[in-house]
Design a protein around this motif. Structure first.
Motif, PDB file in Angstrom:
ATOM      1  N   ARG A   8      30.501  52.444  55.963  1.00 26.48           N
ATOM      2  CA  ARG A   8      29.278  52.819  55.278  1.00 26.48           C
ATOM      3  C   ARG A   8      29.462  53.487  53.942  1.00 26.48           C
ATOM      4  O   ARG A   8      28.492  53.773  53.270  1.00 26.48           O
ATOM      5  N   ASN A   9      30.653  53.837  53.570  1.00 32.75           N
ATOM      6  CA  ASN A   9      30.849  54.664  52.380  1.00 32.75           C
ATOM      7  C   ASN A   9      31.311  53.883  51.171  1.00 32.75           C
ATOM      8  O   ASN A   9      32.435  53.445  51.125  1.00 32.75           O
ATOM      9  N   ILE A  10      30.408  53.734  50.210  1.00 33.43           N
ATOM     10  CA  ILE A  10      30.830  53.178  48.933  1.00 33.43           C
ATOM     11  C   ILE A  10      31.200  54.400  48.127  1.00 33.43           C
ATOM     12  O   ILE A  10      30.440  55.335  48.052  1.00 33.43           O
ATOM     13  N   GLN A 100      21.020  48.931  43.337  1.00 32.81           N
ATOM     14  CA  GLN A 100      19.844  48.063  43.217  1.00 32.81           C
ATOM     15  C   GLN A 100      19.895  46.882  44.186  1.00 32.81           C
ATOM     16  O   GLN A 100      19.052  46.000  44.120  1.00 32.81           O
ATOM     17  N   LYS A 101      20.916  46.882  45.054  1.00 36.60           N
ATOM     18  CA  LYS A 101      21.119  45.794  46.013  1.00 36.60           C
ATOM     19  C   LYS A 101      21.476  44.481  45.330  1.00 36.60           C
ATOM     20  O   LYS A 101      21.322  43.406  45.917  1.00 36.60           O
ATOM     21  N   LYS A 102      21.957  44.558  44.098  1.00 37.99           N
ATOM     22  CA  LYS A 102      22.451  43.373  43.400  1.00 37.99           C
ATOM     23  C   LYS A 102      23.932  43.232  43.752  1.00 37.99           C
ATOM     24  O   LYS A 102      24.821  43.380  42.904  1.00 37.99           O
ATOM     25  N   ASN A 103      24.182  42.969  45.025  1.00 38.97           N
ATOM     26  CA  ASN A 103      25.546  43.061  45.532  1.00 38.97           C
ATOM     27  C   ASN A 103      26.494  42.036  44.933  1.00 38.97           C
ATOM     28  O   ASN A 103      27.670  42.338  44.700  1.00 38.97           O
ATOM     29  N   ASN A 125      37.923  50.246  47.313  1.00 36.15           N
ATOM     30  CA  ASN A 125      37.131  50.768  48.428  1.00 36.15           C
ATOM     31  C   ASN A 125      35.700  50.255  48.367  1.00 36.15           C
ATOM     32  O   ASN A 125      35.134  49.792  49.365  1.00 36.15           O
ATOM     33  N   ASN A 126      35.104  50.326  47.190  1.00 34.38           N
ATOM     34  CA  ASN A 126      33.711  49.913  47.048  1.00 34.38           C
ATOM     35  C   ASN A 126      33.547  48.410  47.271  1.00 34.38           C
ATOM     36  O   ASN A 126      32.549  47.963  47.851  1.00 34.38           O
ATOM     37  N   LEU A 130      31.172  46.451  50.204  1.00 34.15           N
ATOM     38  CA  LEU A 130      30.252  45.335  49.938  1.00 34.15           C
ATOM     39  C   LEU A 130      30.657  44.092  50.726  1.00 34.15           C
ATOM     40  O   LEU A 130      29.798  43.369  51.244  1.00 34.15           O
ATOM     41  N   TYR A 131      31.955  43.830  50.815  1.00 33.74           N
ATOM     42  CA  TYR A 131      32.404  42.684  51.616  1.00 33.74           C
ATOM     43  C   TYR A 131      32.045  42.884  53.089  1.00 33.74           C
ATOM     44  O   TYR A 131      31.608  41.949  53.765  1.00 33.74           O
ATOM     45  N   ALA A 132      32.240  44.099  53.592  1.00 33.50           N
ATOM     46  CA  ALA A 132      31.931  44.370  55.000  1.00 33.50           C
ATOM     47  C   ALA A 132      30.448  44.171  55.274  1.00 33.50           C
ATOM     48  O   ALA A 132      30.066  43.650  56.329  1.00 33.50           O
ATOM     49  N   GLN A 133      29.610  44.563  54.330  1.00 28.80           N
ATOM     50  CA  GLN A 133      28.173  44.375  54.505  1.00 28.80           C
ATOM     51  C   GLN A 133      27.815  42.895  54.617  1.00 28.80           C
ATOM     52  O   GLN A 133      26.839  42.533  55.272  1.00 28.80           O
ATOM     53  N   LYS A 134      28.620  42.050  53.999  1.00 27.68           N
ATOM     54  CA  LYS A 134      28.405  40.598  54.077  1.00 27.68           C
ATOM     55  C   LYS A 134      29.065  39.989  55.310  1.00 27.68           C
ATOM     56  O   LYS A 134      28.938  38.792  55.545  1.00 27.68           O
ATOM     57  N   GLY A 135      29.793  40.798  56.071  1.00 23.09           N
ATOM     58  CA  GLY A 135      30.503  40.280  57.228  1.00 23.09           C
ATOM     59  C   GLY A 135      31.840  39.671  56.895  1.00 23.09           C
ATOM     60  O   GLY A 135      32.475  39.046  57.755  1.00 23.09           O
TER      61      GLY A 135
END
Length: 201
Positions: A8-10, A100-103, A125-126, A130-135
């Motif tokens: 969860r941590n960016i 802005q969720k412009k991942n 790390n960041n 973002l990759y993890a959020q996409k699975g």
């Protein structure tokens, strides 16, 4: 079946370390710090110019705090153009895009940053978050391995790497149980991983 929670941590440290190079979508060192890992790559500038740059970075961070993203990004683009060998403005822009969720745009910005500054762990790390959020857990794992290799004392990246490994383990236990209905150990291990992650939240 439910899945284990993703990292969860960016690191906003780069936002707060660029907002400080260490916060939770990771931040780049301090935007106005001479201790920046890239300071040696930057031509010498006057003290007055350094102060102007630092003040502009503070203004950009303030705009982001106010969620005035267009104004902030315009300021950051100008700073990046003026001092292309300073990573902080580019890092902060990537955080703004993620906020802005412009991942996809944020991922592209981080990838460009790590290409130019591979020694900086926070963008890795960041990117992983973002990759993890996409699975895309394998990509997330790879970025975090680079981050901890670059900065072995970076606790946030270590924690996120553990979260990714937990998710990868859960996927394999779930697959093992689905492939072999007689398997008694995989479901137990799957529950252990999920319980451990949930208890830490």
């Amino acid at each position: 079946m439910p899945r284990v929670t993703l990292p969860r941590n960016i690191h906003r440290a780069a936002v707060f370390a660029a907002i400080a190079l260490a916060a939770q979508i990771v931040d780049v060192r301090a935007a106005d710090s001479d201790a920046s890992p890239t300071s040696s790559a930057t031509p010498e500038i006057s003290e007055a110019a350094r102060k102007v740059y630092a003040e502009s970075m503070r203004q950009a961070r303030a705009l982001l705090t106010q969620k005035k993203y267009d104004e902030a990004i315009a300021t950051l683009d100008k700073l990046a153009a003026e001092r292309p060998r300073e990573p902080q403005a580019r890092f902060l822009k990537a955080i703004a895009l993620a906020d802005q969720k412009k991942n996809e745009d944020a991922i592209a910005a981080y990838r460009s940053l790590v290409a130019d500054f591979p020694e900086m762990p926070e963008p890795h790390n960041n990117l992983a978050v973002l990759y993890a959020q996409k699975g895309e857990l394998a990509l997330a794992r790879d970025e975090l391995l680079i981050a901890v290799s670059t900065a072995p004392d970076y606790p946030l990246a270590h924690e996120n790497l553990g979260d990714v490994y937990a998710q990868l383990a859960a996927e394999q236990y779930e697959r093992a149980a689905a492939l072999d209905k007689r398997n008694k150990t995989a479901p137990v291990k799957l529950k252990m991983v999920r319980d451990a992650v949930q208890s830490a939240q």
